[in-house]
Motif scaffolding. Structure first.
Motif, PDB file in Angstrom:
ATOM      1  N   THR A 147      28.905 -14.518  55.498  1.00 15.22           N
ATOM      2  CA  THR A 147      29.078 -13.425  54.545  1.00 15.22           C
ATOM      3  C   THR A 147      28.434 -12.170  55.132  1.00 15.22           C
ATOM      4  O   THR A 147      28.003 -12.160  56.279  1.00 15.22           O
ATOM      5  CB  THR A 147      28.464 -13.804  53.175  1.00 15.22           C
ATOM      6  N   SER A 148      28.367 -11.122  54.341  1.00 15.84           N
ATOM      7  CA  SER A 148      27.666  -9.923  54.787  1.00 15.84           C
ATOM      8  C   SER A 148      26.162 -10.159  54.681  1.00 15.84           C
ATOM      9  O   SER A 148      25.706 -11.012  53.905  1.00 15.84           O
ATOM     10  CB  SER A 148      28.056  -8.720  53.919  1.00 15.84           C
ATOM     11  N   LEU A 149      25.395  -9.405  55.436  1.00 16.46           N
ATOM     12  CA  LEU A 149      23.937  -9.541  55.387  1.00 16.46           C
ATOM     13  C   LEU A 149      23.418  -9.210  53.989  1.00 16.46           C
ATOM     14  O   LEU A 149      22.557  -9.924  53.464  1.00 16.46           O
ATOM     15  CB  LEU A 149      23.280  -8.635  56.425  1.00 16.46           C
ATOM     16  N   ALA A 197      18.662 -17.414  55.766  1.00 16.49           N
ATOM     17  CA  ALA A 197      19.732 -16.483  56.120  1.00 16.49           C
ATOM     18  C   ALA A 197      19.465 -15.944  57.523  1.00 16.49           C
ATOM     19  O   ALA A 197      18.353 -15.537  57.830  1.00 16.49           O
ATOM     20  CB  ALA A 197      19.787 -15.331  55.121  1.00 16.49           C
ATOM     21  N   GLU A 198      20.495 -15.989  58.338  1.00 22.80           N
ATOM     22  CA  GLU A 198      20.388 -15.537  59.735  1.00 22.80           C
ATOM     23  C   GLU A 198      21.316 -14.341  59.941  1.00 22.80           C
ATOM     24  O   GLU A 198      22.517 -14.413  59.677  1.00 22.80           O
ATOM     25  CB  GLU A 198      20.829 -16.691  60.641  1.00 22.80           C
ATOM     26  N   SER A 199      20.768 -13.263  60.402  1.00 19.32           N
ATOM     27  CA  SER A 199      21.576 -12.079  60.722  1.00 19.32           C
ATOM     28  C   SER A 199      22.336 -12.345  62.012  1.00 19.32           C
ATOM     29  O   SER A 199      21.807 -12.929  62.962  1.00 19.32           O
ATOM     30  CB  SER A 199      20.658 -10.872  60.898  1.00 19.32           C
ATOM     31  N   ALA A 219      26.127 -12.130  58.365  1.00 17.72           N
ATOM     32  CA  ALA A 219      25.029 -13.093  58.313  1.00 17.72           C
ATOM     33  C   ALA A 219      25.581 -14.492  58.121  1.00 17.72           C
ATOM     34  O   ALA A 219      26.717 -14.679  57.693  1.00 17.72           O
ATOM     35  CB  ALA A 219      24.068 -12.752  57.182  1.00 17.72           C
ATOM     36  N   LEU A 220      24.749 -15.428  58.436  1.00 20.33           N
ATOM     37  CA  LEU A 220      25.083 -16.834  58.291  1.00 20.33           C
ATOM     38  C   LEU A 220      24.008 -17.481  57.435  1.00 20.33           C
ATOM     39  O   LEU A 220      22.821 -17.392  57.742  1.00 20.33           O
ATOM     40  CB  LEU A 220      25.113 -17.476  59.681  1.00 20.33           C
ATOM     41  N   VAL A 223      34.311 -10.576  57.637  1.00 19.78           N
ATOM     42  CA  VAL A 223      33.751  -9.782  56.540  1.00 19.78           C
ATOM     43  C   VAL A 223      33.214  -8.456  57.070  1.00 19.78           C
ATOM     44  O   VAL A 223      33.329  -7.422  56.417  1.00 19.78           O
ATOM     45  CB  VAL A 223      32.625 -10.565  55.825  1.00 19.78           C
ATOM     46  N   SER A 224      32.641  -8.486  58.248  1.00 20.72           N
ATOM     47  CA  SER A 224      32.010  -7.286  58.797  1.00 20.72           C
ATOM     48  C   SER A 224      32.869  -6.619  59.868  1.00 20.72           C
ATOM     49  O   SER A 224      32.361  -5.877  60.685  1.00 20.72           O
ATOM     50  CB  SER A 224      30.636  -7.644  59.363  1.00 20.72           C
TER      51      SER A 224
END
Length: 141
Positions: free
Chosen positions: A6-8, A138-140, A59-60, A50-51
């Motif tokens: 998804t997005s960060l 969450a991983e950027s 992000a993941l 998404v980005s």
């Protein structure tokens, strides 16, 4: 461990508040409304989509999922009860996952109390009940 791309900004909100299932538009949807997740490769691809406009960081999310009544994506692993319900409401049980009518199976799974459809090979899975999902981190990207 499953992954959700998804997005960060959204990843930070989800990590803080948990998933909220909406009927919004987005990628996936083949198995109905829910939280889609899968392998790292699958989720990274989605996060990058998404980005793709480059004004949004991706992000993941690393997830632990603990469903109480999952349905497998593999028809050979379905219970006899589910197979019988499929035969009576949808038709013959397909021999393999690629032949499954996922929108109808998803609807049937929900009616029979399944809280998720999980791919044992780690590809695309969907969880209908977000309370069974824990965000590990969450991983950027």
């Amino acid at each position: 461990i499953f992954y959700h791309g998804t997005s960060l900004r959204d990843a930070q909100t989800i990590a803080r508040e948990g998933f909220r299932i909406s009927r919004g538009v987005g990628r996936g949807g083949l198995m109905g409304v829910g939280v889609y997740m899968g392998s790292r490769k699958f989720a990274e691809g989605y996060a990058r989509d998404v980005s793709s406009d480059q004004s949004v960081e991706s992000a993941l999310l690393h997830l632990r999922v603990d469903p109480s009544n999952p349905l497998s994506t593999e028809p050979s692993e379905w219970s006899e009860e589910f197979r019988e319900a499929h035969r009576s409401s949808i038709g013959p049980v397909p021999a393999k996952a690629s032949l499954v009518n996922w929108p109808e199976v998803s609807s049937l799974a929900r009616r029979l109390g399944h809280d998720s459809i999980i791919d044992p090979l780690g590809r695309t899975s969907v969880v209908f009940n977000p309370r069974v999902i824990a965000v590990i981190y969450a991983e950027s990207l």
